[in-house]
Design a protein around this motif. Structure first.
Motif, PDB file in Angstrom:
ATOM      1  N   SER A   5       0.830  -1.192   0.000  1.00 54.39           N
ATOM      2  CA  SER A   5       0.000   0.000   0.000  1.00 54.39           C
ATOM      3  C   SER A   5       0.868   1.247   0.000  1.00 54.39           C
ATOM      4  O   SER A   5       2.055   1.200   0.327  1.00 54.39           O
ATOM      5  N   HIS A   6       0.256   2.389  -0.344  1.00 52.30           N
ATOM      6  CA  HIS A   6       0.987   3.651  -0.291  1.00 52.30           C
ATOM      7  C   HIS A   6       1.512   3.907   1.121  1.00 52.30           C
ATOM      8  O   HIS A   6       2.659   4.336   1.302  1.00 52.30           O
ATOM      9  N   LEU A   7       0.687   3.647   2.130  1.00 56.81           N
ATOM     10  CA  LEU A   7       1.104   3.903   3.503  1.00 56.81           C
ATOM     11  C   LEU A   7       2.272   3.022   3.890  1.00 56.81           C
ATOM     12  O   LEU A   7       3.271   3.482   4.456  1.00 56.81           O
ATOM     13  N   SER A   8       2.182   1.728   3.572  1.00 60.43           N
ATOM     14  CA  SER A   8       3.263   0.804   3.898  1.00 60.43           C
ATOM     15  C   SER A   8       4.548   1.194   3.186  1.00 60.43           C
ATOM     16  O   SER A   8       5.646   1.142   3.758  1.00 60.43           O
ATOM     17  N   ALA A   9       4.431   1.627   1.920  1.00 60.30           N
ATOM     18  CA  ALA A   9       5.613   2.046   1.162  1.00 60.30           C
ATOM     19  C   ALA A   9       6.278   3.246   1.813  1.00 60.30           C
ATOM     20  O   ALA A   9       7.504   3.283   1.995  1.00 60.30           O
ATOM     21  N   ALA A  10       5.477   4.244   2.185  1.00 61.72           N
ATOM     22  CA  ALA A  10       6.033   5.465   2.765  1.00 61.72           C
ATOM     23  C   ALA A  10       6.744   5.167   4.083  1.00 61.72           C
ATOM     24  O   ALA A  10       7.854   5.653   4.336  1.00 61.72           O
ATOM     25  N   VAL A  11       6.111   4.359   4.938  1.00 64.41           N
ATOM     26  CA  VAL A  11       6.693   4.058   6.249  1.00 64.41           C
ATOM     27  C   VAL A  11       7.979   3.262   6.105  1.00 64.41           C
ATOM     28  O   VAL A  11       8.992   3.537   6.772  1.00 64.41           O
ATOM     29  N   THR A  12       7.975   2.249   5.225  1.00 67.33           N
ATOM     30  CA  THR A  12       9.155   1.403   5.053  1.00 67.33           C
ATOM     31  C   THR A  12      10.347   2.199   4.547  1.00 67.33           C
ATOM     32  O   THR A  12      11.473   2.051   5.041  1.00 67.33           O
ATOM     33  N   VAL A  13      10.126   3.059   3.572  1.00 67.90           N
ATOM     34  CA  VAL A  13      11.221   3.847   3.009  1.00 67.90           C
ATOM     35  C   VAL A  13      11.729   4.865   4.024  1.00 67.90           C
ATOM     36  O   VAL A  13      12.935   5.115   4.126  1.00 67.90           O
ATOM     37  N   ASP A  14      10.831   5.447   4.797  1.00 71.55           N
ATOM     38  CA  ASP A  14      11.270   6.375   5.841  1.00 71.55           C
ATOM     39  C   ASP A  14      12.162   5.661   6.854  1.00 71.55           C
ATOM     40  O   ASP A  14      13.211   6.185   7.256  1.00 71.55           O
ATOM     41  N   ASP A 158      21.241 -11.501   7.028  1.00 68.93           N
ATOM     42  CA  ASP A 158      21.318 -11.125   8.434  1.00 68.93           C
ATOM     43  C   ASP A 158      19.938 -10.632   8.881  1.00 68.93           C
ATOM     44  O   ASP A 158      19.388  -9.699   8.286  1.00 68.93           O
ATOM     45  N   PRO A 159      19.344 -11.250   9.903  1.00 66.60           N
ATOM     46  CA  PRO A 159      18.005 -10.815  10.332  1.00 66.60           C
ATOM     47  C   PRO A 159      17.975  -9.381  10.851  1.00 66.60           C
ATOM     48  O   PRO A 159      16.896  -8.795  10.984  1.00 66.60           O
ATOM     49  N   ALA A 160      19.142  -8.796  11.131  1.00 65.11           N
ATOM     50  CA  ALA A 160      19.188  -7.405  11.594  1.00 65.11           C
ATOM     51  C   ALA A 160      18.990  -6.416  10.445  1.00 65.11           C
ATOM     52  O   ALA A 160      18.714  -5.235  10.694  1.00 65.11           O
ATOM     53  N   TRP A 161      19.136  -6.868   9.203  1.00 65.07           N
ATOM     54  CA  TRP A 161      18.972  -5.959   8.073  1.00 65.07           C
ATOM     55  C   TRP A 161      17.494  -5.631   7.877  1.00 65.07           C
ATOM     56  O   TRP A 161      16.641  -6.544   7.843  1.00 65.07           O
ATOM     57  N   LEU A 162      17.182  -4.369   7.740  1.00 66.69           N
ATOM     58  CA  LEU A 162      15.829  -3.959   7.382  1.00 66.69           C
ATOM     59  C   LEU A 162      15.606  -4.282   5.904  1.00 66.69           C
ATOM     60  O   LEU A 162      16.397  -3.887   5.048  1.00 66.69           O
ATOM     61  N   VAL A 163      14.547  -5.009   5.607  1.00 62.89           N
ATOM     62  CA  VAL A 163      14.232  -5.378   4.229  1.00 62.89           C
ATOM     63  C   VAL A 163      13.326  -4.299   3.619  1.00 62.89           C
ATOM     64  O   VAL A 163      12.283  -3.949   4.187  1.00 62.89           O
ATOM     65  N   VAL A 164      13.753  -3.794   2.485  1.00 65.99           N
ATOM     66  CA  VAL A 164      13.026  -2.711   1.820  1.00 65.99           C
ATOM     67  C   VAL A 164      12.629  -3.160   0.416  1.00 65.99           C
ATOM     68  O   VAL A 164      13.500  -3.354  -0.435  1.00 65.99           O
ATOM     69  N   PRO A 165      11.351  -3.351   0.153  1.00 65.65           N
ATOM     70  CA  PRO A 165      10.951  -3.705  -1.212  1.00 65.65           C
ATOM     71  C   PRO A 165      11.280  -2.572  -2.182  1.00 65.65           C
ATOM     72  O   PRO A 165      10.978  -1.401  -1.916  1.00 65.65           O
ATOM     73  N   GLY A 166      11.907  -2.908  -3.286  1.00 66.63           N
ATOM     74  CA  GLY A 166      12.229  -1.899  -4.281  1.00 66.63           C
ATOM     75  C   GLY A 166      11.003  -1.181  -4.786  1.00 66.63           C
ATOM     76  O   GLY A 166      11.050   0.003  -5.132  1.00 66.63           O
ATOM     77  N   GLU A 167       9.861  -1.901  -4.826  1.00 68.39           N
ATOM     78  CA  GLU A 167       8.622  -1.275  -5.267  1.00 68.39           C
ATOM     79  C   GLU A 167       8.237  -0.115  -4.356  1.00 68.39           C
ATOM     80  O   GLU A 167       7.664   0.879  -4.798  1.00 68.39           O
ATOM     81  N   ALA A 168       8.551  -0.240  -3.059  1.00 69.17           N
ATOM     82  CA  ALA A 168       8.242   0.839  -2.112  1.00 69.17           C
ATOM     83  C   ALA A 168       9.100   2.063  -2.386  1.00 69.17           C
ATOM     84  O   ALA A 168       8.623   3.205  -2.291  1.00 69.17           O
ATOM     85  N   VAL A 169      10.361   1.845  -2.739  1.00 67.44           N
ATOM     86  CA  VAL A 169      11.250   2.972  -3.057  1.00 67.44           C
ATOM     87  C   VAL A 169      10.766   3.661  -4.332  1.00 67.44           C
ATOM     88  O   VAL A 169      10.698   4.900  -4.408  1.00 67.44           O
ATOM     89  N   ALA A 170      10.420   2.870  -5.339  1.00 60.48           N
ATOM     90  CA  ALA A 170       9.947   3.441  -6.598  1.00 60.48           C
ATOM     91  C   ALA A 170       8.671   4.242  -6.391  1.00 60.48           C
ATOM     92  O   ALA A 170       8.443   5.262  -7.058  1.00 60.48           O
TER      93      ALA A 170
END
Length: 372
Positions: A5-14, A158-170
Motif C-alpha cells: 500500500s501507499h502507507l506501507s511504502a512510505a513508512v518502510t522507506v522512511d 542477516d536478520p538485523a537488516w531492514l528489508v526494503v521492497p524496491g517497489e516501495a522505493v519506486a
C-alpha cells in the motif's frame, strides 16, 4: 503498485532512510521468486571502514553514482542514469576505501583532490536496485551515492537488516503525496494578512509536514490565487541575501491579502528538494564559481528535485481545483497542471536582485527558464 500500500511504502522507506543516516545497511529487494534481485545498500555519505569491512563475501560490490556526478568525476557515460564502479577496482588501499567513497560522493572535496582515478566502470546496464539505491539515499536527504552489493540467491541474510521492497522505493514520492492528511488548523493572523488560517498536512510516514496558509475566504467556485513556496530556512527565517525566497514569501502574503483572498502553500522541499544540508553544500560550490544549477548537478542531483503532487493534493483537500498561480517558474505551472489542478493564469511574482543574489537569479532565468 502491486503488493504494497501507499502507507506501507512510505513508512518502510522512511525507516530505511534513518538506517542509512545511521550508517547501517538495508536489504533492497525487487521482484519475486527465482528472478528476485537482492542488494545490500549503504549510503556513501555515512560509510565507515568498519561497515565496509563487514560487507558479506561473495556479492558484487560497487559504488552507485548518478550519471551527473559521474560526469563531474570524468567517468565516461554508459547511457544509463546510474553508473557502477566496482569497489575492488577503486584506486585506494582496502583500509582507505571508505574514505575515498565518501570523497567521491561529495563534490565539496573535488578541489582538494582533483586528480582522482582512473576509474573502472561497469558498462553493462545496472540492475534496477542500483538506481533505487541512489534514490533511497536521496529520500534520506543524503548525497545521491550508495554502496550496492548484489547478493546471490543463496547468500545468507542477516536478520538485523531492514528489508526494503524496491517497489516501495519506486513508489515513495507518490506514497508521500497520496497519504497526506490534514492533522491540525488554527486561526493565524500574520503581518499583512490578519484574517488567515494555517492548516497542517502530514504524510502517512510521519515525516515533515506541509502547511497551507489560507488568507481571507477564497471561493472554491472561482480560480483561487495560489503561491507554492518551498521552505527556505536560510531565506525565510535568517533573511539570507543569497536567494529571493524571503522576499517571495512575504511578498506573496501581501499580494494575496491585497487581492482579498488566496492560499499560500508552504512545502517541505528545502533546497529545491535536496534538503538543507545539501543546499549548504551547493552554496559551497557556488562560492567556488559554479551557478545554482551546476552546483546541484555536481552533487549528483537534478537541477530541481521537486514535484508538485503534494501541492495538488493539499489544494484538492482544501476544496480548490482551479488556480491563478503566483510564480515566475514555468515548471510549477506545468507540474501543477500535470497533477490535476487547472492553472487558468500565471501571475508574475518577482523582486529586484541584490548584490548577493544577482548571479543566482540570472542562472534561474537563463538555465531554468524563469520569467525574471
Amino acid at each position: 503498485m502491486s503488493g504494497i500500500s501507499h502507507l506501507s511504502a512510505a513508512v518502510t522507506v522512511d525507516r530505511a532512510g534513518h538506517e542509512l543516516r545511521r550508517g547501517r545497511p538495508v536489504l533492497l529487494t525487487l521482484g519475486q521468486g527465482a528472478e528476485q534481485q537482492r542488494a545490500l545498500v549503504l549510503a556513501a555519505e555515512t560509510l565507515t571502514e568498519d561497515a565496509l569491512a563487514a560487507l558479506p563475501a561473495g556479492g558484487d560490490a560497487a559504488l552507485a553514482l548518478s550519471a551527473s556526478r559521474a560526469a563531474v568525476l570524468h567517468i565516461g557515460p554508459t547511457g544509463h542514469d546510474t553508473l557502477l564502479l566496482p569497489l575492488a577496482d577503486l584506486p585506494a588501499p582496502a583500509a582507505e576505501r571508505a574514505t575515498l567513497i565518501r570523497d567521491l560522493a561529495d563534490a565539496g572535496r573535488d578541489l582538494a583532490a582533483p586528480l582522482r582515478g582512473p576509474f573502472t566502470r561497469i558498462k553493462a546496464p545496472p540492475p534496477e536496485t542500483a538506481r533505487l539505491a541512489v534514490k533511497l539515499a536521496k529520500t534520506a536527504y543524503l548525497l545521491p551515492a550508495a554502496v550496492h552489493v548484489a547478493l546471490p540467491a543463496d547468500a545468507a541474510i542477516d536478520p538485523a537488516w531492514l528489508v526494503v521492497p524496491g517497489e516501495a522505493v519506486a513508489d515513495f514520492d507518490m506514497a508521500e503525496a497520496e497519504t497526506l492528511v490534514q492533522v491540525s488548523q488554527a486561526r493565524l493572523p500574520v503581518a499583512d494578512a490578519e484574517h488567515a488560517r494555517l492548516y497542517a498536512f502530514r504524510p502517512g510516514d510521519g515525516r515533515q509536514e506541509h502547511f497551507a496558509l489560507v488568507i481571507g475566504e477564497p471561493d472554491p467556485q472561482q480560480p483561487v490565487l495560489v503561491r507554492l513556496h518551498s521552505e527556505c530556512f536560510t531565506g525565510d527565517l535568517l533573511g539570507s541575501l543569497r536567494c529571493d525566497c524571503g522576499e517571495q514569501l512575504r511578498g506573496a502574503v501581501r499580494t494575496i491579502s491585497a487581492a482579498g483572498s488566496g492560499v499560500l502553500l508552504y512545502l517541505a522541499q528545502e533546497g529545491r528538494g535536496i534538503g538543507l544540508v545539501n543546499k549548504l553544500r551547493a552554496y559551497q560550490l557556488q562560492d567556488q564559481g559554479f551557478d545554482t544549477v551546476e552546483a546541484n548537478q555536481r552533487l549528483g542531483f537534478d537541477a530541481d528535485e521537486r514535484w508538485f503532487l503534494p501541492a495538488a493534493r493539499m489544494l484538492q483537500r482544501l476544496g480548490f481545483s482551479r488556480v491563478r498561480l503566483l510564480t515566475n517558474n514555468p515548471e510549477k505551472v506545468k507540474g501543477l497542471a500535470a497533477c490535476g489542478i487547472e492553472v487558468v493564469e500565471r501571475v508574475p511574482h518577482k523582486f529586484p536582485p541584490n548584490a548577493h543574489n544577482e548571479a543566482y537569479l540570472a542562472a534561474k532565468r537563463k538555465k531554468s527558464g524563469h520569467y525574471l
